[in-house]
Scaffold this active site. Structure first.
Site, PDB file in Angstrom:
ATOM      1  N   CYS A 104      95.066 -23.807  -9.782  1.00  0.00           N
ATOM      2  CA  CYS A 104      95.587 -24.622  -8.685  1.00  0.00           C
ATOM      3  C   CYS A 104      95.206 -24.005  -7.330  1.00  0.00           C
ATOM      4  O   CYS A 104      94.045 -24.058  -6.947  1.00  0.00           O
ATOM      5  CB  CYS A 104      97.094 -24.819  -8.824  1.00  0.00           C
ATOM      6  N   HIS A 194      97.676 -26.909 -14.231  1.00  0.00           N
ATOM      7  CA  HIS A 194      98.477 -25.747 -14.635  1.00  0.00           C
ATOM      8  C   HIS A 194      98.619 -25.672 -16.162  1.00  0.00           C
ATOM      9  O   HIS A 194      99.585 -26.197 -16.720  1.00  0.00           O
ATOM     10  CB  HIS A 194      99.877 -25.823 -14.022  1.00  0.00           C
ATOM     11  N   GLU A 196      99.613 -23.211 -17.757  1.00  0.00           N
ATOM     12  CA  GLU A 196     100.770 -22.354 -18.063  1.00  0.00           C
ATOM     13  C   GLU A 196     102.109 -23.061 -17.870  1.00  0.00           C
ATOM     14  O   GLU A 196     103.144 -22.576 -18.328  1.00  0.00           O
ATOM     15  CB  GLU A 196     100.726 -21.086 -17.194  1.00  0.00           C
TER      16      GLU A 196
END
Length: 257
Positions: A104, A194, A196
């Site tokens: 990001c 993202h 994660e």
């Protein structure tokens, strides 16, 4: 004797831990290591809170196998001292051919540091699941990508890469963002989404953005609706990123969703 690790990685944290992430996960460091680390490997992970001016010693950079630059509420095109210092560090890592994964804000600041251009998206915020199309023209990664369909990833950004650095190649795009993923050689990888993030982390982030009047209630409701009906391919994205960090892009086995 101390533990001898096969690999050593560093998280360059460009955001401060939210109260929610601290309470539920113990901080973003744990979120990143769970997503991009490998429990079966002997790895050491360090964290530098670059957002607070904490950086690795330049003399210690050679000891690392790879670096991850996290997301951030800050603009990658800003001129805060720590952002400028981060750009300098990323230029040094590029010259050393160190593996750097940008997520990001990290994706955007990598682009800026290496000569590209980033800025506000003309189409505004992108929050929630988004399907990313993988480009198959990159021969270096063909072994990894040829069996991959379009993959859904969690997004939360209003900035994007506008122009790539010289030598960079787009390897992922969506119907909203032209550069969802790019690479330079075999050592730089940027991912706009993202891998994660879990759904609960994004839901909490949506609450915070609403409370800060950063997004409208309609945007929040739309993002939550998409989260309910679309399942992000997070594990697959995480395996792609781990394969990059380990240098396995050409030999990694096909990844199933």
């Amino acid at each position: 004797m101390g533990i001898e690790y096969k690999r050593r990685y560093a998280l360059l944290l460009a955001a401060r831990d939210s109260e929610y992430v601290k309470k539920v996960y113990g901080g973003y460091f744990n979120v990143f290591v769970a997503a991009y680390g490998d429990e079966e490997e002997e790895e050491r992970w360090d964290m530098y809170r670059v957002v607070d001016g904490e950086f690795p010693d330049m003399d210690d950079l050679q000891s690392y196998d790879g670096f991850i630059v996290s997301g951030s509420p800050y603009d990658a095109y800003g001129d805060d001292n720590w952002i400028l210092e981060l750009c300098f560090l990323l230029q040094a890592l590029d010259s050393m051919q160190k593996k750097v994964l940008g997520i990001c804000f990290g994706h955007q600041v990598l682009c800026r540091a290496l000569g590209g251009k980033v800025g506000k998206s003309d189409s505004g915020w992108d929050i929630g699941p988004r399907k990313v199309n993988i480009v198959n023209s990159c021969s270096l990664f063909e072994t990894l990508f040829e069996t991959l369909p379009a993959l859904t990833i969690i997004e939360c950004h209003q900035d994007e890469v506008l122009e790539l650095p010289i030598g960079a190649e787009v390897i992922g795009f969506s119907d909203k963002t032209g550069v969802e993923m790019f690479r330079i050689g075999n050592h730089i990888l940027g991912v706009q989404g993202h891998p994660e993030y879990s759904k609960d982390i994004l839901n909490n982030l949506i609450d915070r953005l609403l409370s800060q009047d950063s997004i409208e209630i309609d945007q929040a409701n739309e993002a939550r609706s998409k989260l309910e009906i679309q399942e992000p391919n997070s594990k697959c994205w995480q395996e792609i990123c781990k394969a990059f960090l380990k240098g396995l892009w050409n030999e990694y086995p096909s990844i199933e969703q």
